[in-house]
Design an enzyme around this catalytic site. Structure first.
Site, PDB file in Angstrom:
ATOM      1  N   GLU A 124     100.847 -19.394  25.646  1.00  0.00           N
ATOM      2  CA  GLU A 124     100.521 -20.726  25.472  1.00  0.00           C
ATOM      3  C   GLU A 124     101.216 -21.503  24.204  1.00  0.00           C
ATOM      4  O   GLU A 124     101.653 -22.726  24.465  1.00  0.00           O
ATOM      5  CB  GLU A 124      98.924 -20.996  25.487  1.00  0.00           C
ATOM      6  CG  GLU A 124      98.394 -20.563  26.947  1.00  0.00           C
ATOM      7  CD  GLU A 124      98.709 -21.468  28.146  1.00  0.00           C
ATOM      8  OE1 GLU A 124      99.498 -22.234  27.934  1.00  0.00           O
ATOM      9  OE2 GLU A 124      98.377 -21.073  29.284  1.00  0.00           O
TER      10      GLU A 124
ATOM     11  N   ASP B  20     104.517 -15.375  37.522  1.00  0.00           N
ATOM     12  CA  ASP B  20     105.289 -16.594  37.972  1.00  0.00           C
ATOM     13  C   ASP B  20     106.520 -16.990  37.025  1.00  0.00           C
ATOM     14  O   ASP B  20     107.613 -16.834  37.337  1.00  0.00           O
ATOM     15  CB  ASP B  20     104.303 -17.815  38.041  1.00  0.00           C
ATOM     16  CG  ASP B  20     103.455 -18.167  36.860  1.00  0.00           C
ATOM     17  OD1 ASP B  20     103.384 -17.387  35.899  1.00  0.00           O
ATOM     18  OD2 ASP B  20     102.955 -19.274  36.833  1.00  0.00           O
TER      19      ASP B  20
ATOM     20  N   GLU C 251      93.030 -24.174  43.352  1.00  0.00           N
ATOM     21  CA  GLU C 251      93.280 -23.219  42.480  1.00  0.00           C
ATOM     22  C   GLU C 251      93.938 -21.964  43.246  1.00  0.00           C
ATOM     23  O   GLU C 251      95.062 -21.187  43.002  1.00  0.00           O
ATOM     24  CB  GLU C 251      92.633 -22.836  41.460  1.00  0.00           C
ATOM     25  CG  GLU C 251      93.187 -22.013  40.361  1.00  0.00           C
ATOM     26  CD  GLU C 251      94.159 -22.595  39.584  1.00  0.00           C
ATOM     27  OE1 GLU C 251      94.654 -21.938  38.462  1.00  0.00           O
ATOM     28  OE2 GLU C 251      94.420 -23.737  39.606  1.00  0.00           O
TER      29      GLU C 251
ATOM     30  N   GLU D  77     103.016 -28.015  39.175  1.00  0.00           N
ATOM     31  CA  GLU D  77     104.030 -27.138  39.950  1.00  0.00           C
ATOM     32  C   GLU D  77     104.658 -27.714  41.162  1.00  0.00           C
ATOM     33  O   GLU D  77     105.748 -27.711  41.436  1.00  0.00           O
ATOM     34  CB  GLU D  77     103.295 -25.664  40.037  1.00  0.00           C
ATOM     35  CG  GLU D  77     103.258 -24.959  39.015  1.00  0.00           C
ATOM     36  CD  GLU D  77     102.224 -25.240  37.842  1.00  0.00           C
ATOM     37  OE1 GLU D  77     102.175 -24.756  36.873  1.00  0.00           O
ATOM     38  OE2 GLU D  77     101.353 -25.936  38.419  1.00  0.00           O
TER      39      GLU D  77
END
Length: 636
Positions: free
Chosen positions: A212, A357, A461, A480
């Site tokens: 992050e 991902d 989610e 996304e």
């Protein structure tokens, strides 16, 4: 339909926004893998009689079956021909696009409406940004309901949902810098850069997730520095008088503080967290997710090439290679959770969503930026394995019978389905498919996520495609689906995607807007909210929405080419990033030879893979298939 009995159950441990562990335990449960499509389903009074019989209809084309067409990368010498008596031709003859409500709804998008949506996207950004600056800065995030700032949860260090992301370093301001340029606000961008330089320090007793901190903070600092010093000035003269590469120095400082994560690990795969002041915590776990450990190469690689210091790219590339070496020899797939000391897979689930991902994303983007053939070779092999083992449904997106294409979660070693859900992070994958040249598959997968959005006004989610219902109900304003919508519009210029963007924008206005910003949806059905506005809402969601409707943006008009990081930060595709001041320090992998070089990047040289110009004036996905998907997610 055939019913199959599986052993499945899930214990969910949410490690971070990007790393999720799914642990299987024994629980007998009967599910049907195929879609319960009535054999004589009436599509708007069109008695299509889609399938001659149930066995023929779903044989090899349901989500429980692999596509039976062999290796994904087998070349075709010519496009498949459809004869007069072909079931595909007769099937589609029942569809008259001129009379269809999908065509009427999506086939045009007036310029006046586009300008209106552009203005609304801009207003959305500033409503969030201005309130952050008013009520929250210098803290990391805005609580949009209470109109207060939020920083790390110092009273509860184990609250990694907060502490992985918030480092007490004005996260939202830093993450948002280049969005200000995209919106054309040079004055505010310069003001924000000066605030960052004058007020932000990384010498903090904060334990953050390496992934992050890399994508949100390091990536934005690098992007903003590059845009500030770009002699071509794509956004106009944004230079700051007296600027002395401070953002680059800050990026270097942060990266050095992240480096301890790569020390004392037997595999070269980094620890998931570091304390910015003291290094890896003594109680740090030895498990990390594939995306978290393998998605550092873009930012670390650019930093190395800007500084002329190979250290950062070297550790990031070593981690990618280590993960790649652990893939299954049977399927070529990777798992989602690995032990960084033993190299054993703790999570054996393979998918394209949470925990995996951006690993795939950065294989391709690293190649595009740096030109390292190794990166593209890995991407090619990974994509082939995904197509062979994760993709279910009919072989062609826009032709044939059976379930629409979908990417499911499987066991990395056997390729067998592990569960019947998809997660919202998977909605990035159509955008990656666009980037790789596989636009047809991107069109189909995107349509499925858009249908889910239309049903709930958000993406849950986690969505269970078997039960046609959410498994995990919150939506934290993720970008996304917007990102994939923007990239598909850039690839096709089809007005359908402008309508998708408008639906998303209006849903956010209706369901997420609160007193001082936009709030996470706690429950996508009842629309209850949580008092949190994550930084990626301004950094990505608003940015992609604005760019979708802004045809004349400098990014679209510039002679330069740009690419977005996984956090939506802008970096140019520049020759200087393809040059390095050090020798290649990486030996060939086991079983490789110098001849094992990748083919050229996808160029769609075959007409089979191209999107004809005529497709810009028709639905990207045929109306009968759109209606099928809508029915499958319970829209009617």
């Amino acid at each position: 339909m055939q019913w199959r009995s599986i052993v499945v159950g899930l214990v969910v441990l949410r490690l971070s926004l990007s790393c999720v562990v799914w642990l299987a335990f024994g629980l007998g449960h009967n599910v049907s893998w195929g879609f319960n499509f009535p054999l004589n389903f009436n599509l708007q009074t069109l008695d299509l009689k889609l399938f001659k019989d149930e066995t023929e209809a779903f044989k090899g084309n349901s989500w429980s079956q692999r596509i039976p067409s062999g290796k994904y990368d087998e070349p075709r010498t010519s496009c498949p021909k459809i004869g007069e008596d072909s079931p595909q031709k007769s099937y589609m003859n029942f569809y008259d696009g001129n009379k269809d409500e999908y065509v009427k709804r999506y086939n045009t998008f007036p310029d006046t409406l586009k300008a209106q949506m552009k203005a609304q996207a801009k207003d959305m950004f500033y409503f969030g940004y201005d309130n952050y600056m008013k009520y929250a800065f210098p803290e990391d995030e805005l609580n949009p309901i209470d109109c207060q700032g939020r920083g790390p949860d110092v009273l509860n260090p184990s609250n990694i949902n907060i502490n992985d992301v918030l480092g007490n370093y004005s996260l939202t301001l830093i993450d948002t810098l280049d969005t200000l340029l995209v919106l054309g606000n040079i004055t505010e961008f310069q003001k924000a850069v000066k605030l960052v330089i004058d007020t932000v320090s990384f010498d903090k007793d904060s334990t953050v997730q390496v992934f992050e901190a890399n994508i949100r903070i390091l990536g934005s600092l690098i992007s903003s520095h590059i845009l500030l010093t770009d002699p071509k000035h794509p956004f106009g003269d944004v230079a700051i008088e007296g600027y002395d590469n401070e953002l680059l120095h800050m990026a270097h400082d942060l990266a050095v503080r992240l480096l301890p994560a790569f020390e004392n690990t037997l595999t070269g795969i980094p620890y998931p967290r570091v304390n910015l002041k003291t290094g890896v915590p003594a109680d740090s776990i030895n498990e990390t997710c594939t995306a978290g450990a393998g998605s550092l190469l873009v930012e670390f690689g650019i930093l190395s090439r800007l500084l002329g210091d190979s250290t950062f790219e070297w550790v990031a590339r070593r981690a990618v290679r280590a993960l790649w070496s652990l893939r299954s020899k049977e399927t070529g797939l990777l798992g989602n959770i690995v032990n960084i000391q033993t190299g054993q897979w703790v999570g054996k689930q393979s998918g394209v969503g949470a925990g995996m991902d951006s690993f795939y994303e950065y294989l391709l983007k690293s190649y595009i930026l740096f030109g390292e053939k190794e990166d593209y070779r890995m991407f090619q092999a990974a994509y082939e394995s995904i197509q062979n083992h994760l993709r279910r449904g009919r072989e062609s997106c826009n032709e044939g019978e059976g379930d629409p294409p979908l990417y499911v979660n499987v066991n990395m070693f056997s390729g067998q389905i592990m569960n019947t859900w998809i997660d919202s992070l998977q909605a990035f994958f159509p955008g990656l498919q666009v980037l790789s040249g596989d636009v047809e598959n991107a069109i189909c997968l995107h349509a499925f996520y858009y249908a889910i959005w239309r049903r709930y006004g958000a993406l849950p989610e986690r969505y269970n495609w078997q039960l046609q219902a959410p498994d995990v109900l919150f939506y934290p304003l993720r970008p996304e689906l917007v990102e994939s919508t923007y990239l598909l519009y850039q690839a096709t210029k089809n007005p359908f995607y402008l309508h998708v963007g408008m639906d998303i924008l209006q849903s956010l206005e209706k369901n997420a807007k609160v007193r001082c910003g936009y709030a996470t949806l706690h429950h996508v059905v009842d629309k209850s909210k949580e008092d949190r506005m994550e930084s990626f809402f301004l950094s990505e969601t608003c940015k992609y929405l604005y760019l979708l409707f802004d045809e004349d943006n400098p990014l679209h008009k510039s002679e330069n080419k740009y690419i977005f990081t996984t956090e939506g930060h802008i970096v140019p595709i520049d020759q200087r990033f393809r040059e390095k001041q050090w020798e290649d320090l990486f030996p060939l992998g086991e079983g490789e030879t110098p001849e094992d070089e990748p083919q050229n990047p996808p160029s769609n040289t075959s007409n089979c893979g191209r999107i004809p110009d005529s497709r810009r004036f028709a639905l990207p996905l045929k109306s009968v298939y759109m209606r099928q998907i809508d029915h499958m997610v319970g829209l009617f």
